[in-house]
Design a protein around this motif. Sequence first.
Motif, PDB file in Angstrom:
ATOM      1  N   LEU A   7      13.052  -0.663  46.007  1.00  0.00           N
ATOM      2  CA  LEU A   7      12.325  -1.127  44.835  1.00  0.00           C
ATOM      3  C   LEU A   7      12.921  -0.475  43.601  1.00  0.00           C
ATOM      4  O   LEU A   7      13.417   0.651  43.660  1.00  0.00           O
ATOM      5  CB  LEU A   7      10.847  -0.772  44.967  1.00  0.00           C
ATOM      6  CG  LEU A   7      10.163  -1.273  46.238  1.00  0.00           C
ATOM      7  CD1 LEU A   7       8.729  -0.768  46.313  1.00  0.00           C
ATOM      8  CD2 LEU A   7      10.203  -2.784  46.317  1.00  0.00           C
ATOM      9  N   GLU A   8      12.874  -1.185  42.486  1.00  0.00           N
ATOM     10  CA  GLU A   8      13.472  -0.684  41.252  1.00  0.00           C
ATOM     11  C   GLU A   8      12.623  -1.105  40.068  1.00  0.00           C
ATOM     12  O   GLU A   8      12.116  -2.227  40.030  1.00  0.00           O
ATOM     13  CB  GLU A   8      14.874  -1.276  41.111  1.00  0.00           C
ATOM     14  CG  GLU A   8      15.586  -0.932  39.827  1.00  0.00           C
ATOM     15  CD  GLU A   8      16.913  -1.660  39.659  1.00  0.00           C
ATOM     16  OE1 GLU A   8      17.682  -1.243  38.785  1.00  0.00           O
ATOM     17  OE2 GLU A   8      17.166  -2.642  40.391  1.00  0.00           O
ATOM     18  N   ILE A   9      12.482  -0.193  39.100  1.00  0.00           N
ATOM     19  CA  ILE A   9      11.917  -0.568  37.816  1.00  0.00           C
ATOM     20  C   ILE A   9      12.970  -0.273  36.755  1.00  0.00           C
ATOM     21  O   ILE A   9      13.668   0.735  36.816  1.00  0.00           O
ATOM     22  CB  ILE A   9      10.589   0.157  37.491  1.00  0.00           C
ATOM     23  CG1 ILE A   9      10.704   1.672  37.655  1.00  0.00           C
ATOM     24  CG2 ILE A   9       9.444  -0.428  38.303  1.00  0.00           C
ATOM     25  CD1 ILE A   9       9.483   2.455  37.169  1.00  0.00           C
ATOM     26  N   ILE A  10      13.098  -1.197  35.801  1.00  0.00           N
ATOM     27  CA  ILE A  10      14.032  -1.044  34.685  1.00  0.00           C
ATOM     28  C   ILE A  10      13.327  -1.462  33.405  1.00  0.00           C
ATOM     29  O   ILE A  10      12.436  -2.312  33.431  1.00  0.00           O
ATOM     30  CB  ILE A  10      15.320  -1.881  34.880  1.00  0.00           C
ATOM     31  CG1 ILE A  10      14.991  -3.353  35.162  1.00  0.00           C
ATOM     32  CG2 ILE A  10      16.194  -1.297  35.978  1.00  0.00           C
ATOM     33  CD1 ILE A  10      16.202  -4.274  35.245  1.00  0.00           C
ATOM     34  N   THR A  11      13.737  -0.850  32.296  1.00  0.00           N
ATOM     35  CA  THR A  11      13.132  -1.217  31.020  1.00  0.00           C
ATOM     36  C   THR A  11      14.016  -2.144  30.198  1.00  0.00           C
ATOM     37  O   THR A  11      13.571  -2.654  29.168  1.00  0.00           O
ATOM     38  CB  THR A  11      12.790   0.034  30.183  1.00  0.00           C
ATOM     39  OG1 THR A  11      13.990   0.765  29.937  1.00  0.00           O
ATOM     40  CG2 THR A  11      11.774   0.909  30.901  1.00  0.00           C
ATOM     41  N   ARG A  12      15.248  -2.345  30.633  1.00  0.00           N
ATOM     42  CA  ARG A  12      16.170  -3.271  29.975  1.00  0.00           C
ATOM     43  C   ARG A  12      16.878  -4.081  31.048  1.00  0.00           C
ATOM     44  O   ARG A  12      17.319  -3.519  32.058  1.00  0.00           O
ATOM     45  CB  ARG A  12      17.219  -2.507  29.173  1.00  0.00           C
ATOM     46  CG  ARG A  12      16.698  -1.634  28.027  1.00  0.00           C
ATOM     47  CD  ARG A  12      16.330  -2.406  26.779  1.00  0.00           C
ATOM     48  NE  ARG A  12      17.408  -3.200  26.241  1.00  0.00           N
ATOM     49  CZ  ARG A  12      18.273  -2.791  25.315  1.00  0.00           C
ATOM     50  NH1 ARG A  12      18.202  -1.566  24.827  1.00  0.00           N
ATOM     51  NH2 ARG A  12      19.194  -3.607  24.874  1.00  0.00           N
TER      52      ARG A  12
END
Length: 128
Positions: free
Chosen positions: A117-122
């Motif tokens: 799983l990954e979260i990115i802001t851009r």
Amino acid sequence: MSIELNHTIVAARDKKASAQFLADILGLEVGPEYGPFVPVAIPNGVTLDYYERDGGPFVPQHYAFLVSEDEFDEIFGRIKSRGLTYWADPYHRCVNETNTNDGGRGVYWDDPDGHSLEIITRPYGSEG
């Protein structure tokens, strides 16, 4: 006609536990069971439908979520408060670090079934 991803199936050993894990980390709700699926609706209209495999092996997948800076802080706080190992990279080399790719922030962690799983802001490639 515009084409949008509506849902995808996520293989799990325990569909209820895996759906609840994702919902808890992202601050979302688990929907009511629908046929063989336990859904987690993402605010952009895509649903991850958790499906319990028959015990056979499955290949772990990767699921990335674009989030705001504030959401990143909240989600990352939940990852750390649970004592989960996280990485700055998809290869799991930079342990307990975040990245600043594309001028934003990002982090990877694994779910109970080994999905990355990954979260990115851009978005990827958005820095120019």
